[in-house]
Design an enzyme around this catalytic site. Structure first.
Site, short mmCIF file in Angstrom:
data_model
loop_
_atom_site.label_atom_id
_atom_site.label_comp_id
_atom_site.label_asym_id
_atom_site.label_seq_id
_atom_site.Cartn_x
_atom_site.Cartn_y
_atom_site.Cartn_z
N HIS A 163 0.77 -0.99 0.06
CA HIS A 163 0.10 0.00 0.00
C HIS A 163 0.83 1.28 0.05
O HIS A 163 0.42 2.26 -0.42
CB HIS A 163 -1.02 -0.08 1.09
CG HIS A 163 -2.04 -0.98 0.99
ND1 HIS A 163 -3.68 -0.71 0.85
CD2 HIS A 163 -2.11 -2.12 0.60
CE1 HIS A 163 -3.99 -1.82 0.96
NE2 HIS A 163 -3.47 -2.72 0.63
N GLY A 198 5.75 6.45 -4.50
CA GLY A 198 6.28 4.99 -4.40
C GLY A 198 6.39 4.57 -3.05
O GLY A 198 5.80 4.85 -2.26
N ASP A 228 8.17 5.10 -0.68
CA ASP A 228 8.74 6.28 -0.06
C ASP A 228 8.39 6.54 1.39
O ASP A 228 9.01 7.22 1.94
CB ASP A 228 8.42 7.31 -0.75
CG ASP A 228 7.02 7.83 -0.49
OD1 ASP A 228 6.17 7.10 -0.37
OD2 ASP A 228 6.82 8.96 -1.19
N HIS A 236 -1.09 -13.29 -0.79
CA HIS A 236 -2.37 -13.68 -0.14
C HIS A 236 -2.37 -14.90 0.60
O HIS A 236 -3.30 -15.25 1.00
CB HIS A 236 -3.50 -13.35 -0.97
CG HIS A 236 -3.96 -12.00 -1.30
ND1 HIS A 236 -4.88 -11.42 -2.12
CD2 HIS A 236 -3.43 -10.92 -0.38
CE1 HIS A 236 -4.94 -10.18 -1.85
NE2 HIS A 236 -4.16 -9.62 -1.18
N ASP A 268 -9.75 -8.14 7.69
CA ASP A 268 -10.61 -7.69 9.00
C ASP A 268 -11.81 -6.87 8.51
O ASP A 268 -12.94 -6.84 9.44
CB ASP A 268 -9.65 -6.90 9.91
CG ASP A 268 -8.74 -7.74 10.86
OD1 ASP A 268 -8.91 -8.91 11.07
OD2 ASP A 268 -7.73 -7.30 11.00
N ASP A 325 -6.39 -18.31 2.92
CA ASP A 325 -6.49 -19.78 2.51
C ASP A 325 -6.45 -20.54 4.11
O ASP A 325 -6.43 -19.80 4.87
CB ASP A 325 -4.99 -19.99 1.67
CG ASP A 325 -3.72 -20.04 2.45
OD1 ASP A 325 -3.96 -19.67 3.67
OD2 ASP A 325 -2.71 -20.31 2.00
C1 HEM Z 1 -5.46 -6.92 -7.04
C2 HEM Z 1 -4.62 -6.38 -5.96
C3 HEM Z 1 -4.95 -6.47 -4.60
C4 HEM Z 1 -6.15 -6.40 -3.82
C5 HEM Z 1 -7.62 -5.85 -4.58
C6 HEM Z 1 -6.16 -6.48 -2.35
C7 HEM Z 1 -7.07 -6.48 -1.35
C8 HEM Z 1 -6.78 -6.77 -0.16
C9 HEM Z 1 -7.95 -6.98 0.87
C10 HEM Z 1 -9.35 -6.17 0.63
C11 HEM Z 1 -7.27 -7.44 1.89
C12 HEM Z 1 -8.19 -7.21 3.46
C13 HEM Z 1 -7.81 -6.30 4.21
C14 HEM Z 1 -8.67 -6.42 5.51
O1 HEM Z 1 -9.89 -6.42 5.07
O2 HEM Z 1 -7.95 -6.41 6.33
C15 HEM Z 1 -5.84 -7.72 1.67
C16 HEM Z 1 -5.26 -8.27 2.58
C17 HEM Z 1 -3.83 -8.48 2.31
N1 HEM Z 1 -2.98 -8.03 1.38
FE1 HEM Z 1 -3.98 -7.69 -0.41
N2 HEM Z 1 -4.58 -6.92 -2.32
C18 HEM Z 1 -4.16 -6.81 -3.31
C19 HEM Z 1 -2.63 -7.10 -3.77
C20 HEM Z 1 -1.93 -7.50 -2.73
C21 HEM Z 1 -0.21 -7.47 -2.70
C22 HEM Z 1 0.39 -7.11 -4.32
C23 HEM Z 1 0.33 -7.72 -1.51
C24 HEM Z 1 1.77 -7.81 -1.06
C25 HEM Z 1 2.63 -7.72 -1.98
C26 HEM Z 1 -0.95 -7.75 -0.77
C27 HEM Z 1 -0.90 -8.12 0.58
C28 HEM Z 1 -1.81 -8.43 1.37
C29 HEM Z 1 -1.67 -8.92 2.75
C30 HEM Z 1 -0.53 -9.59 3.50
C31 HEM Z 1 -2.97 -9.03 3.48
C32 HEM Z 1 -3.40 -9.56 4.57
C33 HEM Z 1 -3.41 -8.43 6.00
C34 HEM Z 1 -3.70 -9.12 7.16
O3 HEM Z 1 -3.91 -10.32 7.26
O4 HEM Z 1 -3.84 -8.21 8.19
N3 HEM Z 1 -2.08 -7.60 -1.36
N4 HEM Z 1 -5.66 -7.51 0.45
#
Ligand code: HEM
Ligand code: NAG
Ligand code: NAG
Length: 362
Positions: A72, A91, A93, A200, A206, A218
């Protein structure tokens, strides 16, 4: 004093020994050795975060959130906006931390304020910029997850100048065309997008459905394994659009959630075969994620001004799960999407059918 003399002696010894550039080592004040002395500052940071942020080296919620934060912060960057004469963001940063009042209010950053607040005091007590800290914490954190690759880490990002513009972070209800275009803007191919989404596999939501916090993507959110790519290919059902849970797909596994974006990327002709290619290929999962993360971590940065401190990142343990279908399921539960290669035949977990446990809050 004695310590300082000893380390001087150690430096001299290593220089004598090496008699060339490749083997030369520098001994840091704390006794660690590195090839570039600039990397020494990272050891105290690593010790602090492993002990006080990641609870002694776990792959739990704080690691998951720290990994999400690397994305993010970095994706707040748009060469397309710059071409239109607008500010395109800096980026990777640290702007998401320095300008947290602005960026944590963006809709797509829902929930990111948690980890921003938790990381701030760590940055304050060390000699490291927020941009470096975010990527370092992500790389160290991921190393706690069995099965993960050892991520690269480059040091030396300057302070951010300005908050990133809004609407650059993808949302789970964005369609695949929009998501691929957003990533193409920062130089990622569709295959690289799939590789990044390996993140993911150590993740939970959350806020997508606030009634079920900590719901993983998963069945093994503490392992960097391939289960995410398997389980997103199970037949699922779109959550009723009126429920308010925009972006959510019901997984057939109880206790597991699927993002609409992940569901669609797993099924879209542009990405489905690449998605499927990770299902039983842990080596590819590691190498592709490592390469894509290396790009992500330096978005907007001048790489020539950074120092490679990758050797500081710990070597992760191997995964201790083997690609499998969850208990009670079989090959017919897979929704084949890749048109050229059949989904691999996988053994089903012999255990009883259980529900997936939520990730405990930190
Ligand atoms: C199409 C691109 C992506 C979308 C739409 C997306 C969306 C999301 C959403 C909605 C969540 C859940 C947040 C919450 O409700 O707590 C999430 C969690 C997460 N995302 Fe993504 N994500 C994307 C790409 C990425 C990328 C590129 C990374 C890292 C390189 C990433 C890493 C994570 C991680 C590690 C979590 C888990 C956070 C936690 O367990 O607290 N995501 N993502
Ligand atoms: C931003 O961080 C400061 C602490 O540095 C905190 O007081 C403030 O509440 C944060 N803003 C938001 C919107 O979370
Ligand atoms: C995808 O989303 C964009 C932006 O919201 C929209 O303009 C476009 O029509 C959508 N494409 C499809 C195929 O639904």
């Amino acid at each position: 004093m004695i310590k300082a003399l000893l380390s001087l002696a150690a430096i001299a010894a290593s220089i004598q020994l090496s008699n060339g550039a490749t083997l030369r080592r520098v001994t840091c004040p704390d006794g660690n050795t590195v090839s570039n002395g600039a990397c020494c500052v990272l050891f105290p940071v690593m010790e602090d975060i492993q002990t006080n942020l990641f609870d002694g080296g776990e792959c739990g919620e704080d690691v998951h959130e720290s990994l999400r934060l690397t994305f993010h912060d970095a994706i707040g960057f748009s060469p397309a906006l710059t071409r239109q004469g607008k500010f395109g963001g800096g980026g990777a940063d640290g702007s998401i931390i320095v300008f947290n009042d602005t960026e944590t209010a963006f809709h797509a950053n829902n929930g990111i304020d948690d980890i921003v607040d938790v990381q701030k005091p760590f940055i304050a007590r060390h000699n490291i910029t927020p941009g470096d800290f975010i990527q370092f914490a992500g790389a160290v954190g991921v190393s706690n997850c069995p099965g993960a690759p050892r991520l690269e880490f480059l040091l030396g990002r300057p302070l951010p100048k300005q908050a990133s513009p809004d609407l650059l972070v993808p949302e789970p209800f964005d369609n695949t065309t929009k998501i691929l275009a957003r990533f193409a803007d920062v130089g990622f191919s569709p295959n690289e997008v799939v590789a990044l989404l390996a993140s993911h596999t150590v993740a939970a939501a959350d806020h997508v459905d606030p009634t079920i916090p900590g719901t993983p993507f998963d069945s093994t959110p503490e392992q960097f394994d391939t289960q995410f790519f398997i389980e997103t290919q199970l037949k699922g059902t779109l959550f009723p659009g009126t429920s308010g849970n925009q972006g959510e797909v019901m997984s057939p596994l109880r206790g597991e959630i699927r993002l609409q974006s992940d569901s669609e990327l797993a099924r879209d002709p542009r990405t489905a075969c690449e998605w499927q290619s990770f299902v039983n290929n842990q080596n590819k999962l590691q190498s592709a994620f490592k390469a894509a993360m290396a790009k992500l971590a330096v978005l907007g940065q001048n790489v020539r001004e950074l120092t490679d401190c990758s050797e500081v990142i710990p070597v992760p343990k191997p995964a201790n799960s083997k690609a499998h279908l969850p208990a009670g399921l079989n090959h017919r539960d897979i929704e084949q999407a890749c048109r050229t290669t059949p989904f691999p035949i996988l053994p089903a977990d012999p255990g009883p059918v259980t529900s997936v446990a939520p990730v405990p809050p930190s």
